[in-house]
Design a protein around this motif. Sequence first.
Motif, PDB file in Angstrom:
ATOM      1  N   LEU A   1      10.286 -12.189   2.155  1.00 34.98           N
ATOM      2  CA  LEU A   1       8.974 -11.740   2.654  1.00 34.98           C
ATOM      3  C   LEU A   1       9.092 -11.277   4.096  1.00 34.98           C
ATOM      4  O   LEU A   1       8.578 -10.236   4.485  1.00 34.98           O
ATOM      5  N   GLN A   2       9.803 -12.083   4.870  1.00 34.60           N
ATOM      6  CA  GLN A   2       9.912 -11.809   6.305  1.00 34.60           C
ATOM      7  C   GLN A   2      10.490 -10.418   6.583  1.00 34.60           C
ATOM      8  O   GLN A   2      10.054  -9.729   7.492  1.00 34.60           O
ATOM      9  N   TYR A   3      11.472 -10.007   5.779  1.00 31.09           N
ATOM     10  CA  TYR A   3      12.124  -8.725   6.034  1.00 31.09           C
ATOM     11  C   TYR A   3      11.569  -7.588   5.197  1.00 31.09           C
ATOM     12  O   TYR A   3      12.144  -6.517   5.167  1.00 31.09           O
ATOM     13  N   SER A   4      10.462  -7.816   4.524  1.00 30.16           N
ATOM     14  CA  SER A   4       9.898  -6.736   3.716  1.00 30.16           C
ATOM     15  C   SER A   4       9.354  -5.640   4.630  1.00 30.16           C
ATOM     16  O   SER A   4       8.460  -5.870   5.432  1.00 30.16           O
TER      17      SER A   4
ATOM     18  N   PHE B   1       5.253  -2.800   3.859  1.00 33.26           N
ATOM     19  CA  PHE B   1       5.001  -3.711   4.970  1.00 33.26           C
ATOM     20  C   PHE B   1       3.856  -4.642   4.564  1.00 33.26           C
ATOM     21  O   PHE B   1       2.836  -4.178   4.059  1.00 33.26           O
ATOM     22  N   ILE B   2       4.050  -5.947   4.722  1.00 35.02           N
ATOM     23  CA  ILE B   2       2.991  -6.884   4.325  1.00 35.02           C
ATOM     24  C   ILE B   2       2.367  -7.477   5.589  1.00 35.02           C
ATOM     25  O   ILE B   2       2.988  -8.297   6.263  1.00 35.02           O
ATOM     26  N   PRO B   3       1.147  -7.064   5.934  1.00 37.65           N
ATOM     27  CA  PRO B   3       0.539  -7.532   7.184  1.00 37.65           C
ATOM     28  C   PRO B   3       0.460  -9.050   7.212  1.00 37.65           C
ATOM     29  O   PRO B   3       0.074  -9.668   6.214  1.00 37.65           O
TER      30      PRO B   3
ATOM     31  N   LEU C   1       1.294 -13.369  -4.064  1.00 40.25           N
ATOM     32  CA  LEU C   1       1.587 -12.254  -3.157  1.00 40.25           C
ATOM     33  C   LEU C   1       0.692 -11.050  -3.478  1.00 40.25           C
ATOM     34  O   LEU C   1       0.142 -10.397  -2.581  1.00 40.25           O
ATOM     35  N   PHE C   2       0.518 -10.781  -4.765  1.00 42.82           N
ATOM     36  CA  PHE C   2      -0.389  -9.695  -5.180  1.00 42.82           C
ATOM     37  C   PHE C   2      -1.791  -9.955  -4.651  1.00 42.82           C
ATOM     38  O   PHE C   2      -2.429  -9.080  -4.078  1.00 42.82           O
ATOM     39  N   GLN C   3      -2.287 -11.190  -4.870  1.00 42.90           N
ATOM     40  CA  GLN C   3      -3.647 -11.522  -4.413  1.00 42.90           C
ATOM     41  C   GLN C   3      -3.764 -11.359  -2.910  1.00 42.90           C
ATOM     42  O   GLN C   3      -4.734 -10.802  -2.401  1.00 42.90           O
ATOM     43  N   TYR C   4      -2.742 -11.863  -2.208  1.00 41.32           N
ATOM     44  CA  TYR C   4      -2.753 -11.785  -0.743  1.00 41.32           C
ATOM     45  C   TYR C   4      -2.838 -10.327  -0.290  1.00 41.32           C
ATOM     46  O   TYR C   4      -3.645  -9.979   0.573  1.00 41.32           O
ATOM     47  N   CYS C   5      -2.002  -9.482  -0.887  1.00 40.55           N
ATOM     48  CA  CYS C   5      -1.975  -8.077  -0.485  1.00 40.55           C
ATOM     49  C   CYS C   5      -3.301  -7.389  -0.791  1.00 40.55           C
ATOM     50  O   CYS C   5      -3.780  -6.562  -0.014  1.00 40.55           O
ATOM     51  N   MET C   6      -3.906  -7.745  -1.921  1.00 42.04           N
ATOM     52  CA  MET C   6      -5.217  -7.165  -2.241  1.00 42.04           C
ATOM     53  C   MET C   6      -6.256  -7.603  -1.221  1.00 42.04           C
ATOM     54  O   MET C   6      -7.057  -6.801  -0.762  1.00 42.04           O
TER      55      MET C   6
ATOM     56  N   SER D   1      10.023   0.038  10.423  1.00 39.93           N
ATOM     57  CA  SER D   1       8.611   0.159  10.034  1.00 39.93           C
ATOM     58  C   SER D   1       7.962  -1.211   9.868  1.00 39.93           C
ATOM     59  O   SER D   1       6.753  -1.322   9.747  1.00 39.93           O
ATOM     60  N   SER D   2       8.777  -2.280   9.876  1.00 42.12           N
ATOM     61  CA  SER D   2       8.172  -3.616   9.796  1.00 42.12           C
ATOM     62  C   SER D   2       7.736  -4.133  11.172  1.00 42.12           C
ATOM     63  O   SER D   2       7.139  -5.193  11.271  1.00 42.12           O
ATOM     64  N   LEU D   3       8.040  -3.391  12.230  1.00 39.19           N
ATOM     65  CA  LEU D   3       7.689  -3.870  13.578  1.00 39.19           C
ATOM     66  C   LEU D   3       6.251  -3.498  13.936  1.00 39.19           C
ATOM     67  O   LEU D   3       5.742  -2.465  13.514  1.00 39.19           O
ATOM     68  N   ASP D   4       5.639  -4.351  14.746  1.00 38.63           N
ATOM     69  CA  ASP D   4       4.259  -4.088  15.193  1.00 38.63           C
ATOM     70  C   ASP D   4       4.131  -2.777  15.953  1.00 38.63           C
ATOM     71  O   ASP D   4       3.126  -2.085  15.856  1.00 38.63           O
ATOM     72  N   CYS D   5       5.181  -2.472  16.749  1.00 32.86           N
ATOM     73  CA  CYS D   5       5.073  -1.309  17.630  1.00 32.86           C
ATOM     74  C   CYS D   5       5.280   0.003  16.875  1.00 32.86           C
ATOM     75  O   CYS D   5       5.117   1.074  17.445  1.00 32.86           O
ATOM     76  N   VAL D   6       5.655  -0.078  15.595  1.00 29.29           N
ATOM     77  CA  VAL D   6       5.921   1.144  14.831  1.00 29.29           C
ATOM     78  C   VAL D   6       4.788   1.400  13.849  1.00 29.29           C
ATOM     79  O   VAL D   6       4.431   0.533  13.052  1.00 29.29           O
ATOM     80  N   SER D   7       4.221   2.593  13.944  1.00 31.04           N
ATOM     81  CA  SER D   7       3.114   2.941  13.060  1.00 31.04           C
ATOM     82  C   SER D   7       3.646   3.445  11.732  1.00 31.04           C
ATOM     83  O   SER D   7       4.668   4.135  11.685  1.00 31.04           O
TER      84      SER D   7
END
Length: 460
Positions: free
Chosen positions: A200-203, A207-209, A252-257, A373-379
């Motif tokens: 999860l951490q490296y997804s 990107f999973i907020p 994970l599906f529920q969380y993402c929704m 793309s998983s970093l906060d500073c990258v849109s």
Amino acid sequence: MQRFQKAAEKCAEKIKKCDEAIVVSHIDADGLTSAGIMCKALERLQKPYEARFAKKLDEAALKSIADSCGGRLVIFTDLGSGALATIKSLGIDAVVTDHHRPAPVEYECHMNPHLYGLNGSTEISGAGVAFLLALRLGDNVDLSTLAIVGAVGDLQDMRSNALVGVNRDILELATSRGFISYEKDIKLFGRQTRPVYKLLQYSSDPFIPGLSGCEDACIAFIEGAGVPIKTDVWRRWIDLLPDEKKTITSKLFQYCMSCGMPAHKIQRLVGEVYTLLKEEPGTELRDASEYSTLLNATARYDYADVGLAVCMGDRGEAFNYARDLLEAHRHNLVNGLNLVADKGVCRLSNLQYFNAQGEIRETIVGIIAGMSSSLDCVSRDLPIIGLAKSDGGIKVSARGNHDLILRGLNLAVALSEAAAAVGGVGGGHDIAAGATIPEGKEDEFLAILDKKIGEQLKGD
Ligand code: C5P
Ligand code: C5P
Ligand code: C5P
Ligand code: ZN
């Protein structure tokens, strides 16, 4: 496909007639598996061979091959289609097998899917092309596993969330012979070897907020699902019971929704995964995606010979060495990502970029750009461009995502045009492309690229 097979037949005839060969390939996972297939096929024909690897096939690289081949047949795998004119003019006796967009030059022994209406970015990789040729050289069906690892290494399964086209035919062949199995499963990196929370951490795509990049949140998420995260050691995905996997996936599906993630992104959390049944469970080699990363950890650091030995069956010294290199590769990826996170990215109107100068190796700046793309500073709304110093100038790597492709982005076109405008060369695929440009031209190049990407996205 029939005409493609005919080209394979022609190339095979030429190889069968040769006394000795040099195999020249690309320094990434697809290049290594391509070379592995070809070298194994030659070995089985009892033809002496030498393997060489190239970062890129420019005039200097071709000249050195021409000067040193000494009458041997040169077999190019995963590269060469862009260099046919030079191969001809230097008089190199060659068989060229590739999947990158070819130059419009006639060449007698040339296999490239684009010539037969097949898509070389999604339907077949360099290793797939080499495999079709190997099938004509002997009983080489077992090498289908390498063809699948090569395709997955080039992320050819990303667009449809499964292998398609010729890749699919190779997969079915490998499956029918008991070399590979495939199933729908969570599609996060590291199912065989990494602790579950790290998946999860490296997804990064998707990107999973709240989870991507956040170790504590990922641990809490797994524990919150009632799944023990540790016995005496961290549990890996393959250690979980089927019910535990189901629980995590549906949570994970529920969380993402609940985060408002669009359905097409959530769907990318699961997809087809490929298991190499003859490899030891819990090792990198058991999973096509992890296998390809292990290979990248060798060839991208000038240890292509180690990766090639693994492809050819070494499970001792070379395999252990490759694992050490993988450790170092992971550190470099983390350090590179931290560097981007610390320095941040610069934004133009239609792209964002970071300039790592000498601090990220040019051979992995593309991987870091992709993972950033998983970093906060990258849109996620703009393509990301990474720059790094290289011997011949500045290496540029660009990565987009599926949403941007749908909006018209084509990085291969944008990079090759912008690079050409400043005296460089570039190319690749719509979603991932690279270039080399002269030092000192960075700002001019970025301004042109910004404009070109703007034009592509305007068709919105
Ligand atoms: O040189 P080549 O074609 O082998 O490499 C393809 C590159 O495109 C790889 O670096 C791969 O990771 C990247 N790619 C990507 N996202 C995709 C498809 C490919 O970053 N969806
Ligand atoms: O050059 P390319 O874009 O293929 O590089 C992507 C590489 O990064 C893949 O080989 C993949 O295995 C690795 N990766 C990783 N961890 C992730 C995502 C990708 O090690 N979370
Ligand atoms: O080097 P990088 O991983 O960024 O390359 C991404 C894609 O662009 C790969 O398919 C690579 O073969 C291609 N590329 C290219 N011409 C270059 C640099 C990279 O076609 N000069
Ligand atoms: Zn390739």
